[in-house]
Structure formats: C-alpha cells, structure tokens
Design a protein around this motif. Structure first.
Motif, PDB file in Angstrom:
ATOM      1  N   GLU A 116     -20.701 -93.476 -30.485  1.00  0.00           N
ATOM      2  CA  GLU A 116     -19.245 -93.525 -30.399  1.00  0.00           C
ATOM      3  C   GLU A 116     -18.767 -94.699 -29.560  1.00  0.00           C
ATOM      4  N   THR A 117     -19.467 -95.026 -28.492  1.00  0.00           N
ATOM      5  CA  THR A 117     -19.028 -96.106 -27.606  1.00  0.00           C
ATOM      6  C   THR A 117     -19.397 -97.485 -28.129  1.00  0.00           C
ATOM      7  N   ASP A 118     -20.231 -97.583 -29.141  1.00  0.00           N
ATOM      8  CA  ASP A 118     -20.645 -98.871 -29.685  1.00  0.00           C
ATOM      9  C   ASP A 118     -19.654 -99.308 -30.765  1.00  0.00           C
ATOM     10  N   THR A 119     -19.213-100.550 -30.644  1.00  0.00           N
ATOM     11  CA  THR A 119     -18.275-101.102 -31.625  1.00  0.00           C
ATOM     12  C   THR A 119     -18.764-102.475 -32.037  1.00  0.00           C
ATOM     13  N   THR A 120     -18.836-102.707 -33.332  1.00  0.00           N
ATOM     14  CA  THR A 120     -19.245-103.999 -33.879  1.00  0.00           C
ATOM     15  C   THR A 120     -18.150-104.545 -34.771  1.00  0.00           C
ATOM     16  N   LEU A 121     -18.259-105.820 -35.109  1.00  0.00           N
ATOM     17  CA  LEU A 121     -17.292-106.430 -36.023  1.00  0.00           C
ATOM     18  C   LEU A 121     -17.386-105.820 -37.411  1.00  0.00           C
ATOM     19  N   CYS A 122     -18.545-105.299 -37.770  1.00  0.00           N
ATOM     20  CA  CYS A 122     -18.681-104.619 -39.053  1.00  0.00           C
ATOM     21  C   CYS A 122     -17.772-103.398 -39.127  1.00  0.00           C
ATOM     22  N   ASP A 123     -17.572-102.718 -37.976  1.00  0.00           N
ATOM     23  CA  ASP A 123     -16.671-101.564 -37.957  1.00  0.00           C
ATOM     24  C   ASP A 123     -15.247-101.972 -38.277  1.00  0.00           C
ATOM     25  N   HIS A 124     -14.821-103.120 -37.781  1.00  0.00           N
ATOM     26  CA  HIS A 124     -13.450-103.583 -38.028  1.00  0.00           C
ATOM     27  C   HIS A 124     -13.257-104.000 -39.483  1.00  0.00           C
ATOM     28  N   ALA A 125     -14.274-104.536 -40.126  1.00  0.00           N
ATOM     29  CA  ALA A 125     -14.135-105.008 -41.508  1.00  0.00           C
ATOM     30  C   ALA A 125     -14.258-103.890 -42.527  1.00  0.00           C
ATOM     31  N   ALA A 126     -14.907-102.758 -42.161  1.00  0.00           N
ATOM     32  CA  ALA A 126     -15.116-101.661 -43.107  1.00  0.00           C
ATOM     33  C   ALA A 126     -13.807-100.902 -43.343  1.00  0.00           C
ATOM     34  N   ASP A 127     -13.785-100.125 -44.420  1.00  0.00           N
ATOM     35  CA  ASP A 127     -12.600 -99.316 -44.728  1.00  0.00           C
ATOM     36  C   ASP A 127     -12.472 -98.128 -43.790  1.00  0.00           C
ATOM     37  N   ARG A 128     -13.595 -97.622 -43.268  1.00  0.00           N
ATOM     38  CA  ARG A 128     -13.556 -96.512 -42.327  1.00  0.00           C
ATOM     39  C   ARG A 128     -14.717 -96.660 -41.348  1.00  0.00           C
ATOM     40  N   ARG A 129     -14.481 -96.352 -40.073  1.00  0.00           N
ATOM     41  CA  ARG A 129     -15.533 -96.397 -39.058  1.00  0.00           C
ATOM     42  C   ARG A 129     -15.925 -94.984 -38.692  1.00  0.00           C
ATOM     43  N   ALA A 130     -17.228 -94.718 -38.687  1.00  0.00           N
ATOM     44  CA  ALA A 130     -17.753 -93.426 -38.273  1.00  0.00           C
ATOM     45  C   ALA A 130     -18.436 -93.580 -36.916  1.00  0.00           C
ATOM     46  N   PRO A 131     -18.249 -92.632 -36.009  1.00  0.00           N
ATOM     47  CA  PRO A 131     -18.871 -92.776 -34.683  1.00  0.00           C
ATOM     48  C   PRO A 131     -20.395 -92.709 -34.733  1.00  0.00           C
ATOM     49  N   THR A 132     -20.948 -91.982 -35.689  1.00  0.00           N
ATOM     50  CA  THR A 132     -22.402 -91.864 -35.842  1.00  0.00           C
ATOM     51  C   THR A 132     -22.742 -91.822 -37.320  1.00  0.00           C
ATOM     52  N   PRO A 133     -23.979 -92.083 -37.693  1.00  0.00           N
ATOM     53  CA  PRO A 133     -24.370 -91.947 -39.105  1.00  0.00           C
ATOM     54  C   PRO A 133     -24.149 -90.537 -39.640  1.00  0.00           C
ATOM     55  N   THR A 134     -24.373 -89.520 -38.820  1.00  0.00           N
ATOM     56  CA  THR A 134     -24.122 -88.149 -39.273  1.00  0.00           C
ATOM     57  C   THR A 134     -22.645 -87.928 -39.577  1.00  0.00           C
ATOM     58  N   ALA A 135     -21.788 -88.477 -38.731  1.00  0.00           N
ATOM     59  CA  ALA A 135     -20.346 -88.375 -38.991  1.00  0.00           C
ATOM     60  C   ALA A 135     -19.965 -89.110 -40.271  1.00  0.00           C
ATOM     61  N   ALA A 136     -20.663 -90.199 -40.576  1.00  0.00           N
ATOM     62  CA  ALA A 136     -20.391 -90.917 -41.818  1.00  0.00           C
ATOM     63  C   ALA A 136     -20.705 -90.045 -43.025  1.00  0.00           C
ATOM     64  N   ALA A 137     -21.802 -89.284 -42.975  1.00  0.00           N
ATOM     65  CA  ALA A 137     -22.124 -88.358 -44.068  1.00  0.00           C
ATOM     66  C   ALA A 137     -21.057 -87.279 -44.187  1.00  0.00           C
ATOM     67  N   GLU A 138     -20.518 -86.814 -43.066  1.00  0.00           N
ATOM     68  CA  GLU A 138     -19.454 -85.810 -43.120  1.00  0.00           C
ATOM     69  C   GLU A 138     -18.182 -86.386 -43.715  1.00  0.00           C
ATOM     70  N   MET A 139     -17.891 -87.665 -43.406  1.00  0.00           N
ATOM     71  CA  MET A 139     -16.719 -88.305 -44.012  1.00  0.00           C
ATOM     72  C   MET A 139     -16.889 -88.520 -45.512  1.00  0.00           C
ATOM     73  N   ALA A 140     -18.125 -88.727 -45.931  1.00  0.00           N
ATOM     74  CA  ALA A 140     -18.364 -89.129 -47.316  1.00  0.00           C
ATOM     75  C   ALA A 140     -18.109 -88.004 -48.298  1.00  0.00           C
ATOM     76  N   VAL A 141     -18.488 -86.781 -47.958  1.00  0.00           N
ATOM     77  CA  VAL A 141     -18.377 -85.674 -48.911  1.00  0.00           C
ATOM     78  C   VAL A 141     -17.735 -84.482 -48.226  1.00  0.00           C
ATOM     79  N   PRO A 142     -17.044 -83.653 -48.974  1.00  0.00           N
ATOM     80  CA  PRO A 142     -16.524 -82.405 -48.400  1.00  0.00           C
ATOM     81  C   PRO A 142     -17.624 -81.346 -48.359  1.00  0.00           C
ATOM     82  N   VAL A 143     -17.312 -80.221 -47.775  1.00  0.00           N
ATOM     83  CA  VAL A 143     -18.259 -79.110 -47.706  1.00  0.00           C
ATOM     84  C   VAL A 143     -18.202 -78.350 -49.033  1.00  0.00           C
ATOM     85  N   ARG A 144     -19.354 -78.228 -49.663  1.00  0.00           N
ATOM     86  CA  ARG A 144     -19.393 -77.589 -50.979  1.00  0.00           C
ATOM     87  C   ARG A 144     -18.944 -76.135 -50.896  1.00  0.00           C
TER      88      ARG A 144
END
Length: 498
Positions: free
Chosen positions: A261-289
């Motif tokens: 969460e505390t790490d920020t890169t320029l890639c985060d600013h250029a992406a459409d959405r920033r996730a604090p962790t890779p696990t959070a990115a998976a949660e953003m990607a799909v809803p709960v079935r």
C-alpha cells in the motif's frame, strides 16, 4: 626539464646537443602518452567517483559518453555498450551518481577520463530526484490525466497477468480469483527487477494490447501488472519510462498492483486503476461469484413477486371495473322498451291506414255510378266536337301557304348567280374568289371567265382592263326566241340582237 636545448636557448646554439652528464634520450609524444597511460592505469586501476552527470550522450554503437562534475572539477567518462546494457536506470543530465571504473588517458586529445564499469545512483535522494523529474515530464505529456482512465469490465472472461512466474504474486492472484469467481488467466512471464526487467514488462504489456480478438489465444479483457513489495531500487523497473508509456498506451483496461500500500510507482499513475496489493487487484478484477448468484436469486424472487403483485393489482382493478360496468339487461332495457312501443305503434298505424283506405275506396266507388259516367262522357263529346277541324278552313289555309311558297320560290330564282350568264354576262373569278374591280384583276394576274356554257382562262394586261384570251373557244349564240308582237301590231326587238 629535457636535456636538449632549442635553437634559441641561453647559449645561443642552433642545434640541440647532449651535455656532459645527460643520460636520458629524448622521448616522442607517443612514447610520453603511452608512459602516462600506463602510469595512470596502474595508479588508478580501480576508482569510485561521485558526481553529477553532464553532457550525457548515447552513441549509435550503444556506448555512453558523459562527464562527471562537482562544484570545482570535471572529468570525462565513457561506458561501453556491455556496461550500458546492464545499467539499472535511465541515465540523464543532472542525476547524481557513483561511477565505478578505472582511469585512463586518451592520447588523441591528451586528456584523461574514467572508463565506467558500473554506475549507480548516489543514494535514495538522487533516485527520488530522478523519479520526480521523470514524473513531472510524463505528467506534462498528459499520461497521468484522469480523462484517460477507463472503467474496468464487470466480469472479464480472460485476464492477462504480467509478473514473475516463480513468485508468490501469481499464486496469490490465482488463489483469489478461484475463491471469488473462476476465470481464464493468461500469464506473460517477465523479470520484475534487475537488468532488462523494464524492457520485458513493456514488451509484455504491448504484446497483450496487440492481440486480436478471435485468435487462437483469447484476447484478455483486463490486464494486471503485478509485483510484490520491496525497496525503491527493487521496484525501479516499474518507474522506467518505457514501462510507463507501454501501460498508458495499452488498449485494454489495466490494473497496476506493484508493491504494498505504501509503495507508489509511475506505473500506478499511468494505469486505469491502482491496487494496493496483487491480491486486491484480483478482488478488483472480478466480483464474488456467490454474491452474484445470491443477487441473481434475489432479483428472480423480486421479479416474481413484482409479477404476482402486478397481476393481483390488475385483477383487483378488473373486478372494480366489472362492478361499475352495467349488466346486459340494463344495457338492453331501453331498446326492449323502445321495441315494445314501436310494435304497438305499428299495429295502431296499420289499423288507421286500413280505415283510411276503406273510406277513400268508398268515396271513389260512389263517384263511379253509371249516371255520373254518362254525364262525363257527354261533356267529353262536346269538347271533341268543338276541336274537330272544318274542310273549308283547311282548304283556305292550304291555299294561302301555297301562294306564299310560290312567291318565295320566284324571289329565290331571281337570286341565282348563273341566271345573268344566260343573258350574255360573264363572271370573273381568280383563285376561287369573285373579282369585282380592275385593281383586283391586275393584282391577280390571271383570271377565269365563267360563261353560260363554259369557262375561259385569261391573262390580265398592264393597261386598263384589256384581257388576252389564252384559249379562244367558239361559243354558240343562244337561240333567239321569236319576236313577240305588240298589241299595236309592231314587233318588239330583242335586247341581245345586233
């Protein structure tokens, strides 16, 4: 000082001569340069210099040429292609670095320089300064603008992941996706730190973006760029300009999940959405079935209840309308009453009509008595006698009509245009018109003379009314009637005799 003297030394000699006691032969420039080069390289075979890059230039061959400077001095430097390819950051002017290498000389210009084998940023402050400078430049180009952000797909069929195949990141993402909503995952394996990592990450992002829909490999609906946590040096590959531009240019919605969460890169600013962790990115990607299924079930129940409620309300409204509507007996009662009235009126009218007809027949029958008929017949005979025509009246009327007809016939005969021709006159015609003047005859030029027994064509001359016959014909003289004697015994002369 060299033992030789030039042509204008203190002794005033023209040629250099060795003096007594001199045992050092003269050196050439190349020999001196080579001696200096060996001395410098032996004395400074391994040095580390801290300075600010100035005059940075990358040659077509891949070599790097630059200068390192501080407040009081400047030294030239060169980094060969092999070392440049291993460089972990993009070198540029104004960056403070620590360069490791050896000193050498360049005889061609009598200069000394450092051959850099390894170059690193001089502390985290220099690294952050470089990062802020690159961030400001890319932000000025609009790569981080909010207007460029795209919404993520609600339920992607295929998700592309750019990360290391051996790290814990990919396992966390797959595990989280399996728990929430299983979907297809395409992994593009790359290095996430170290030399060449930035180029591999950028190549993977552009590769996903270039995939065509309907190909042998399904095109991702969403891309996740992921890496675990680490220091700023470990995450530096995601700050490289090549990676930032690849993420900004990606045609697929992309999530950046680099570090914690505390790490920020320029890639985060250029992406459409920033996730604090890779696990959070998976949660953003799909809803709960399970939540989707529960929501669908709830929506099905609600729709069923809504349909039943609507049907019940419609049935109630129908019953209310039915109670307010009149019955068939009420609707037909006025018509039935009207029918009864008309039936009664019809019977009464027929009776009255029959009585009137009988009365009229009685009156007409009384007028047809024989005596009355004989009186009518007598009056009709009287009128017929008065209208019958008498013979004398008819004879007198016929005589008058015959006299008037004879008078009109004689008058009509006197108007015959051919009658004067029998008395020797001729009728002059031209082009079907009657000629009545000399001017008309001259204007016509040629005329036709009609006589009692034929016609003659003639040409009109220029002087007077003289006519020239074109075809002379012999005209027989009409038979003269015998002279009539007068009452006094003298004979009356014929008007046409000579």
């Amino acid at each position: 000082m060299s033992p030789e003297y030039d042509a204008y030394d203190s002794s005033g000699r023209l040629l250099a001569e060795e003096r007594a006691g001199d045992n050092a032969p003269p050196l050439s420039v190349s020999e001196l340069s080579a001696s200096l080069k060996r001395t410098v390289e032996e004395r400074f075979g391994h040095v580390r210099l801290r300075g600010e890059i100035s005059g940075f230039k990358r040659a077509a061959s891949g070599h790097l040429y630059l200068a390192l400077k501080d407040d009081n001095a400047v030294i030239d430097g060169v980094m060969w292609k092999g070392g440049a390819q291993r460089l972990a950051f993009a070198a540029q002017d104004g960056v403070e670095v620590i360069a490791t290498g050896k000193l050498t000389t360049y005889p061609g210009r009598s200069k000394y320089q450092i051959v850099i084998e390894r170059m690193e940023l001089a502390g985290e402050g220099a690294l952050m300064a470089l990062l802020e400078k690159l961030k400001a430049r890319l932000a000025g180009e609009g790569l981080f603008a909010v207007e460029r952000k795209r919404p993520l797909p609600f339920l992607p069929r295929t998700i592309g992941v750019v990360t290391s195949p051996t790290g814990a990141v990919i396992r966390d993402i797959l595990h989280r996706l399996a728990d929430r909503c299983p979907t297809n995952v395409l992994l593009w394996p790359v290095l996430v730190q170290g030399s060449g990592a930035a180029e591999q990450i950028a190549r993977a992002v552009r590769g996903f973006s270039a995939m065509e829909a309907g190909g042998p490999v399904p095109r991702p609906d969403l891309v996740i760029v992921a890496r675990g946590g680490g220091s700023i040096e470990d995450l530096w590959s995601f700050n490289e300009e090549v990676v930032v531009r690849a993420v900004a240019d990606c045609s697929i919605p992309i999530i950046s999940a680099v570090g914690h969460e505390t790490d920020t890169t320029l890639c985060d600013h250029a992406a459409d959405r920033r996730a604090p962790t890779p696990t959070a990115a998976a949660e953003m990607a799909v809803p709960v079935r399970a939540e989707l299924l529960a929501g669908l079930t709830e929506m099905g129940l609600r729709s069923g209840r809504a349909v039943r409620r609507g049907a019940a309300q419609a049935r109630e409204r129908l019953d209310m309308q039915a109670r307010l509507m009149p019955t068939p007996d009420m609707l037909l009662a006025p018509q039935r009453q009207r029918l009864d009235q008309l039936s009664d009126a019809l019977n009464s009218g027929l009776r009255h009509r029959l009585a009137d007809a009988r009365a009229h027949l009685g009156q007409a029958g009384g007028a047809l008595r024989p005596a009355l008929l004989q009186q009518h017949l007598a009056r009709a005979r009287e009128r017929l006698d008065r209208l019958r025509p008498w013979p004398d009246f008819l004879t007198r009327a016929l005589t008058d009509r015959a006299t008037a007809f004879d008078r009109v016939s004689r008058h009509f005969a006197s108007l015959d245009p051919d009658l004067p021709l029998a008395r020797g006159y001729a009728r002059v015609m031209a082009q079907g018109r009657l000629i009545q003047s000399v001017a008309a005859a001259q204007a016509a030029g040629a005329v036709t003379l009609h006589f009692r027994d034929g016609t003659v064509d003639a040409a009109v001359g220029g002087d007077g009314a003289r006519l020239e016959k074109l075809e002379p014909q012999v005209i027989s003289a009409p038979s003269r009637s015998p002279r009539k004697s007068r009452e006094d015994g003298t004979m009356q002369q014929d008007l046409f005799s000579s």
